[in-house]
Enzyme design. Structure first.
Site, PDB file in Angstrom:
ATOM      1  N   HIS A 197      -0.094   1.636 -15.734  1.00 31.28           N
ATOM      2  CA  HIS A 197      -0.265   1.232 -16.893  1.00 31.28           C
ATOM      3  C   HIS A 197      -1.657   1.564 -17.357  1.00 31.28           C
ATOM      4  O   HIS A 197      -2.527   1.257 -16.664  1.00 31.28           O
ATOM      5  CB  HIS A 197      -0.205  -0.457 -16.742  1.00 31.28           C
ATOM      6  CG  HIS A 197       1.369  -0.768 -16.540  1.00 31.28           C
ATOM      7  ND1 HIS A 197       1.894  -1.828 -15.765  1.00 31.28           N
ATOM      8  CD2 HIS A 197       2.434  -0.277 -16.954  1.00 31.28           C
ATOM      9  CE1 HIS A 197       3.041  -1.894 -15.585  1.00 31.28           C
ATOM     10  NE2 HIS A 197       3.466  -0.864 -16.373  1.00 31.28           N
ATOM     11  N   GLU A 214      -4.953  -0.767 -17.515  1.00 28.57           N
ATOM     12  CA  GLU A 214      -5.324  -1.131 -16.232  1.00 28.57           C
ATOM     13  C   GLU A 214      -5.981  -0.329 -15.312  1.00 28.57           C
ATOM     14  O   GLU A 214      -5.728  -0.097 -14.199  1.00 28.57           O
ATOM     15  CB  GLU A 214      -4.056  -1.700 -15.335  1.00 28.57           C
ATOM     16  CG  GLU A 214      -3.405  -2.509 -16.340  1.00 28.57           C
ATOM     17  CD  GLU A 214      -1.828  -2.985 -15.689  1.00 28.57           C
ATOM     18  OE1 GLU A 214      -1.597  -2.467 -14.783  1.00 28.57           O
ATOM     19  OE2 GLU A 214      -0.953  -3.323 -16.506  1.00 28.57           O
ATOM     20  N   HIS A 240      -2.267  -2.716  -9.942  1.00 32.17           N
ATOM     21  CA  HIS A 240      -2.266  -3.068 -11.600  1.00 32.17           C
ATOM     22  C   HIS A 240      -3.313  -4.171 -11.802  1.00 32.17           C
ATOM     23  O   HIS A 240      -4.076  -4.581 -10.799  1.00 32.17           O
ATOM     24  CB  HIS A 240      -0.675  -3.639 -11.767  1.00 32.17           C
ATOM     25  CG  HIS A 240       0.339  -2.788 -11.665  1.00 32.17           C
ATOM     26  ND1 HIS A 240       1.104  -2.348 -12.751  1.00 32.17           N
ATOM     27  CD2 HIS A 240       0.949  -2.272 -10.814  1.00 32.17           C
ATOM     28  CE1 HIS A 240       2.072  -1.541 -12.353  1.00 32.17           C
ATOM     29  NE2 HIS A 240       2.036  -1.152 -11.324  1.00 32.17           N
ATOM     30  N   GLU A 275      -2.028  -7.172  -8.176  1.00 36.60           N
ATOM     31  CA  GLU A 275      -2.420  -7.305  -9.546  1.00 36.60           C
ATOM     32  C   GLU A 275      -3.918  -7.692  -9.234  1.00 36.60           C
ATOM     33  O   GLU A 275      -4.342  -8.957  -9.006  1.00 36.60           O
ATOM     34  CB  GLU A 275      -1.771  -8.340 -10.232  1.00 36.60           C
ATOM     35  CG  GLU A 275      -0.323  -8.039 -10.516  1.00 36.60           C
ATOM     36  CD  GLU A 275      -0.141  -7.185 -11.692  1.00 36.60           C
ATOM     37  OE1 GLU A 275      -1.066  -7.002 -12.418  1.00 36.60           O
ATOM     38  OE2 GLU A 275       1.240  -7.068 -12.008  1.00 36.60           O
TER      39      GLU A 275
HETATM   40  O1  0X9 Z   1       5.153  -5.941 -15.128  1.00 39.20           O
HETATM   41  C1  0X9 Z   1       4.687  -5.027 -14.333  1.00 39.20           C
HETATM   42  O2  0X9 Z   1       5.183  -4.082 -14.205  1.00 39.20           O
HETATM   43  C2  0X9 Z   1       3.557  -5.552 -13.372  1.00 39.20           C
HETATM   44  N1  0X9 Z   1       2.912  -6.368 -14.237  1.00 39.20           N
HETATM   45  S1  0X9 Z   1       1.755  -5.871 -15.174  1.00 39.20           S
HETATM   46  O3  0X9 Z   1       1.140  -6.973 -16.005  1.00 39.20           O
HETATM   47  N2  0X9 Z   1       0.548  -5.021 -14.315  1.00 39.20           N
HETATM   48  O4  0X9 Z   1       2.436  -5.168 -16.096  1.00 39.20           O
HETATM   49  C3  0X9 Z   1       4.407  -6.551 -12.269  1.00 39.20           C
HETATM   50  C4  0X9 Z   1       5.635  -5.736 -11.514  1.00 39.20           C
HETATM   51  C5  0X9 Z   1       6.085  -6.719 -10.627  1.00 39.20           C
HETATM   52  N3  0X9 Z   1       7.168  -7.092 -10.476  1.00 39.20           N
HETATM   53  C6  0X9 Z   1       7.861  -8.054 -10.793  1.00 39.20           C
HETATM   54  N4  0X9 Z   1       7.282  -9.038 -11.531  1.00 39.20           N
HETATM   55  N5  0X9 Z   1       9.371  -8.164 -10.901  1.00 39.20           N
HETATM   56 ZN    ZN Z   2       0.490  -3.080 -14.647  1.00 38.65          ZN
END
Ligand code: 0X9
Ligand code: ZN
Ligand code: CA
Length: 553
Positions: free
Chosen positions: A169, A172, A301, A369
């Site tokens: 991303h 980030e 992330h 994260e």
């Molecule tokens: O949404 C995402 O891709 C990740 N969070 S972010 O805020 N950095 O974009 C987390 C992905 C983790 N996987 C799940 N939550 N299923």
């Molecule tokens: Zn992310």
């Protein structure tokens, strides 16, 4: 008349551009509230169950949300993100641009030629579009680069591999700084710090600081600091439209792609793309993963101070290896002071890297994260890197304990065999994961298991399967070398009868993990095979409107 119209249009354009985005925080959100924002297509910045939900919104949306959520407040803003990118202290560098990252990598590779090798694993859309002759992408001609850190880095050795990847991303960039920071810490410690020296000697550690270099550039240039996706030209106008273009790389991987938590609307921040692996960046990483067997990996992330483990594509789904995934995840989390949770607990997302790597190869694939905002002030980078070093080492150190390893080879020729390694009690979980296989090139395998006693089956089409009883200890490495003998061939008559001895027709058998074609029984309920290879097989018996029957015979 004309000049006035232009002026009006101009001011409209500027107001569109300057509509600053905010990150607003709602405290103590219920899971239902989070789901409702998610379903309405809000851009979720971060979520910590029970603590907060952060949303990216414009000022107008913030004002209207204030009515239903008077406690909502501004947690971060684009303005803040911009100023955090650069360090107020001029002696400290701020966030590094991608060209600067590539420069430091080549300086390091020259300094440590035996330990480092830079590999080009693909290119970004920007490079592709520029090569197609579209001028708007001229400044986006990026290769995606991976670096191997190991003794004899020039060779692909039979050593456990781990990866550390940043910047799926764009907004980030702390993730790239952490990947670079871990790499330089490992290089510094090599030869003086025993733990690091052993990790580098005995493993292949791979670093991919920026998977999404086009998006990373847009953030680092401060063109649009809230950029999340890549720059895929969704509307095919050969121009980067930051409000419409782009695919969320962490929704584009080909495991349960498009299932839940990925959106089919191109302008959405979590747009999953045209199909699984429709993006050059995810294709690059897919092919990279396919070339060696990664035992573990971390995708960095921001933000939320969390360590997440698969699966993430559906709620309440317990991965076959959930116990050990959680055990290592918790260790890593406590070393940083973060919280460990299965990914789905946050919100389900399909098509993410971790589900793909784990679901396809059994890789212990984590998401970390970092921090409590997208772009922590540049001055905090060294502190965040330091806090994350122990977790990075814990990942690669997992191969040193509570593990089953060895090599599978052919008894007659000694050639390496990519055999299936089936651990009874784990791999027969009803939750799907591609069956675990020994390394294609070396026949070696590594299984991270909870301490205990197991029955393990080694099988491969054309060979006689073997079953071993193994005992895994909390601190030890259990080694099981396996030589498989070629199958003999026999004439085989299979007959299928019900409990009354009557033939069952309309039933089919699938021989799993082989290329033996499925066969279906006719009215007489028998099948004859000439020269069938002996051995053990996982078979599935299927008949319309009946539950399939799984057997090991
Ligand atoms: O949404 C995402 O891709 C990740 N969070 S972010 O805020 N950095 O974009 C987390 C992905 C983790 N996987 C799940 N939550 N299923
Ligand atoms: Zn992310
Ligand atoms: Ca476009």
């Amino acid at each position: 008349m004309k000049p006035i119209l232009c002026l009006l249009l101009l001011s409209l354009c500027f107001s569109l551009l300057s509509a600053e985005l905010l990150v607003i925080r709602i405290e103590s959100p219920t899971p239902a509230l989070v789901k409702s924002f998610y379903d309405q297509g809000y851009d979720i910045a971060s979520y910590r169950p029970g603590e907060y939900l952060d949303l990216v919104v414009d000022e107008a949306t913030y004002k209207s949300l204030k009515i239903s959520f008077p406690g909502a407040y501004i947690h971060d803003s684009e303005e803040q993100m911009k100023s955090n990118l650069t360090s107020p202290d001029r002696t400290l560098p701020g966030y590094q641009t991608y060209p600067a990252i590539l420069d430091s990598l080549s300086v390091l590779a020259q300094q440590y030629p035996d330990l480092l090798r830079i590999v080009n694993i693909g290119s970004s859309w920007g490079k592709y579009y520029a090569q197609e002759g579209h001028d708007n992408y001229e400044d986006f001609q990026h290769d995606i680069v991976a670096v191997i850190l190991s003794d004899n880095a020039a060779l692909d050795e039979d050593e456990p591999a781990f990866y550390y990847v940043g910047a799926h991303h764009a907004r980030e960039p702390i993730s790239s700084e952490v990947v670079m920071g871990i790499l330089s810490h490992f290089l510094d410690g090599y030869g003086t710090d025993d733990e690091i020296t052993a990790l580098v000697d005995d493993n292949e550690l791979w670093f991919i600081p920026v998977l999404n270099p086009d998006g990373h550039k847009i953030v680092l240039d401060q063109t649009y600091t809230m950029m999340r996706k890549n720059i895929r030209d969704n509307n095919q106008n050969h121009t980067i439209d930051i409000n419409y273009d782009g695919v969320d790389l962490n929704r584009n991987y080909g495991f349960e792609w498009g299932f839940i938590g990925a959106i089919d609307n191109p302008s959405d921040q979590t747009y999953h793309g045209l199909g699984p692996f429709s993006e050059l960046e995810t294709v690059a990483f897919r092919d990279f993963l396919g070339q060696r067997h990664f035992l573990g990996g971390i995708s960095y992330h921001s933000y939320g101070c969390l360590v997440l483990y698969p699966y993430g594509y559906i709620s309440n789904l317990l991965a076959p290896d959930a116990q050990e995934l959680a055990a290592l995840g918790s260790q890593m989390a406590s070393s940083i002071g973060y919280t460990c949770t299965p990914s789905w607990q946050l919100y389900p997302t399909s098509g993410n890297l971790d589900d793909y790597a784990y679901g396809t190869y059994g890789t212990f694939a984590y998401t970390i994260e970092l921090s409590y905002i997208f772009i922590p002030p540049a001055i905090q980078i060294p502190t965040i890197v330091n806090a994350n070093l122990a977790a990075a080492k814990l990942l690669a150190s997992r191969r040193n304990y509570s593990v089953l390893t060895g090599k599978v080879t052919a008894a007659d020729t000694g050639e390496a065999l990519p055999a299936y390694i089936h651990v009874v009690g784990i791999d027969d979980s009803p939750v799907y994961r591609t069956p675990y296989r020994a390394n294609q090139d070396f026949g070696s395998y590594w299984r991270f298991l909870p301490p205990g006693n197991y029955t393990v089956r080694y099988y491969l089409q054309g060979y006689q399967a073997q079953e071993r009883q193994v005992s895994i200890t909390e601190t030890g490495i259990t080694t099981e070398e396996v030589e498989l003998s070629a199958s003999e061939h026999i004439d085989l008559l299979i007959s299928l009868k019900d409990t009354y001895g009557n033939p069952i027709s309309g039933t089919c058998i699938e021989f799993l993990d082989t290329n033996i074609p499925d066969v279906c029984f006719g009215p007489e309920g028998t099948i004859f095979y000439h020269q069938f290879p002996t051995g053990h097989y996982r078979i599935r018996i299927i008949k319309d409107s009946f539950e399939p029957l799984n057997l090991y015979v």
